[in-house]
Design an enzyme around this catalytic site. Structure first.
Site, mmCIF file in Angstrom:
data_model
loop_
_atom_site.group_PDB
_atom_site.id
_atom_site.type_symbol
_atom_site.label_atom_id
_atom_site.label_comp_id
_atom_site.label_asym_id
_atom_site.label_seq_id
_atom_site.Cartn_x
_atom_site.Cartn_y
_atom_site.Cartn_z
ATOM 1 N N LYS A 24 -2.067 -0.981 -0.400
ATOM 2 C CA LYS A 24 -2.605 -2.030 -1.263
ATOM 3 C C LYS A 24 -1.640 -3.188 -1.496
ATOM 4 O O LYS A 24 -2.061 -4.305 -1.825
ATOM 5 C CB LYS A 24 -3.020 -1.435 -2.605
ATOM 6 C CG LYS A 24 -4.250 -0.546 -2.563
ATOM 7 C CD LYS A 24 -5.517 -1.358 -2.418
ATOM 8 C CE LYS A 24 -6.754 -0.522 -2.666
ATOM 9 N NZ LYS A 24 -7.989 -1.328 -2.594
ATOM 10 N N SER B 31 -2.629 6.510 4.081
ATOM 11 C CA SER B 31 -2.715 5.250 3.337
ATOM 12 C C SER B 31 -1.985 5.234 2.002
ATOM 13 O O SER B 31 -1.692 4.160 1.481
ATOM 14 C CB SER B 31 -4.186 4.896 3.087
ATOM 15 O OG SER B 31 -4.811 5.936 2.345
#
Length: 328
Positions: free
Chosen positions: A53, A305
């Site tokens: 992110k 991730s």
């Protein structure tokens, strides 16, 4: 229809190259031996704030005007976008307000507060948190930087796709997390532009997969947000979705859904075989392989991730406690 292009992604890379890490890609011997093709792990969970992110948040903040920076930023988040935006805003000396539901794990709330952002806990869903965001935009003039449906966010996440195809240029298949679609859209836009023959499969949890339900319906739909080990993949895509729905529809080759037990198996494998600590969302690519839901004729790149899991929950999962449909 508006979209994010390869040139947008290259511009994002130039904008954020000194703000994010170029994370490594390594061979998974255990998975390669098991599946008979080279399997590579993109270790994005080692990113500065513990997830991909930071790429989108850094690009979005860097794209603001001086006046917008003065006003400050606000966003709804399931945790990782909030942490990334708090980090990016802190580097610029900006005010940041992160709105989250009661489903967000405590460890993610604590880290966002530690970074100096204001935290508003509202309701039991991303939609509830988004209503608070809209109130703050209207009443306090904050600039909204949403977690996925924003061109600068998508382009920032797309820099990850550039790295993945550069590190494994002959990839037959890329497995990418699918939630609101910012990551999947950005990665797919980058990979498909460079290597059109590479297949991109989005992976999500079976409990509350809003993008999958929307793709099946042919338009954005509301889906009940449910507790899940892959908490970072929770939340809706927005009925007024402008970018990610269409990009995921046009660029993804398939979508795979996983049970809670399958996600737990991915977390355990990452720890026991790869010596990597990942959160539920970070493990879904591995989980899809282990569950036999993926077939590939050549090299596979699996994105890890994020790592922002509560470590007590992680301990219980790797010790084999049954998870069923509960979060830890």
């Amino acid at each position: 229809m508006a979209t994010v292009t390869l040139s947008d992604i290259h511009a994002a890379r130039e904008r954020i190259h000194n703000k994010v890490e170029r994370t490594p890609t390594v061979t998974s011997q255990s998975l390669s031996e098991r599946f008979g093709v080279p399997v590579y792990l993109k270790l994005e969970h080692r990113q500065t704030t513990g997830s991909f992110k930071l790429r989108g948040a850094s690009n979005a903040v860097a794209s603001l005007s001086a006046g917008e920076m003065t006003r400050g930023v606000v966003a709804a988040s399931t945790g990782n976008h909030g942490r990334a935006l708090a980090h990016a805003a802190k580097l610029e000396g900006m005010r940041a307000v992160i709105c989250m539901s009661r489903l967000v794990p405590r460890n993610k709330l604590d880290e966002i507060r530690r970074l100096g952002a204001e935290v508003h806990i509202v309701g039991n869903s991303q939609d509830d948190a988004q209503q608070e965001v809209e109130r703050l935009v209207a009443q306090e003039g904050l600039v909204m930087l949403p977690p996925f449906d924003h061109p600068a966010i998508i382009a920032g996440q797309g820099t990850l796709g550039l790295e993945m195809i550069e590190q494994v240029p002959d990839a037959d298949l890329v497995l990418v997390q699918l939630s609101g679609g910012g990551l999947a859209a950005g990665v797919a836009a980058a990979v498909k532009a460079v290597s059109p023959g590479t297949k991109i499969i989005g992976v999500s949890m079976a409990r509350g997969a809003a993008m999958k339900a929307s793709l099946d319906a042919g338009h954005p739909v509301l889906v009940e947000e449910l507790p899940t080990l892959a908490d970072s993949l929770g939340g809706g895509i927005g009925l007024d979705n402008r970018l990610t729905f269409a990009m995921c529809r046009d660029l993804l080759d398939d979508v795979i859904l996983l049970s809670e037990d399958e996600i737990a198996a991915g977390i355990r494998h990452a720890y026991e075989q790869e010596r990597e600590v990942v959160e539920g969302a970070g493990a879904v690519g591995i989980a899809a392989l282990l569950a036999g839901k993926v077939k590939a004729g050549g090299p596979v790149t699996v994105l890890l991730s994020g790592r922002n899991i509560d470590m007590n929950a992680h301990r219980r999962i790797v010790c084999g406690e049954a998870v069923g449909e509960r979060t830890a």
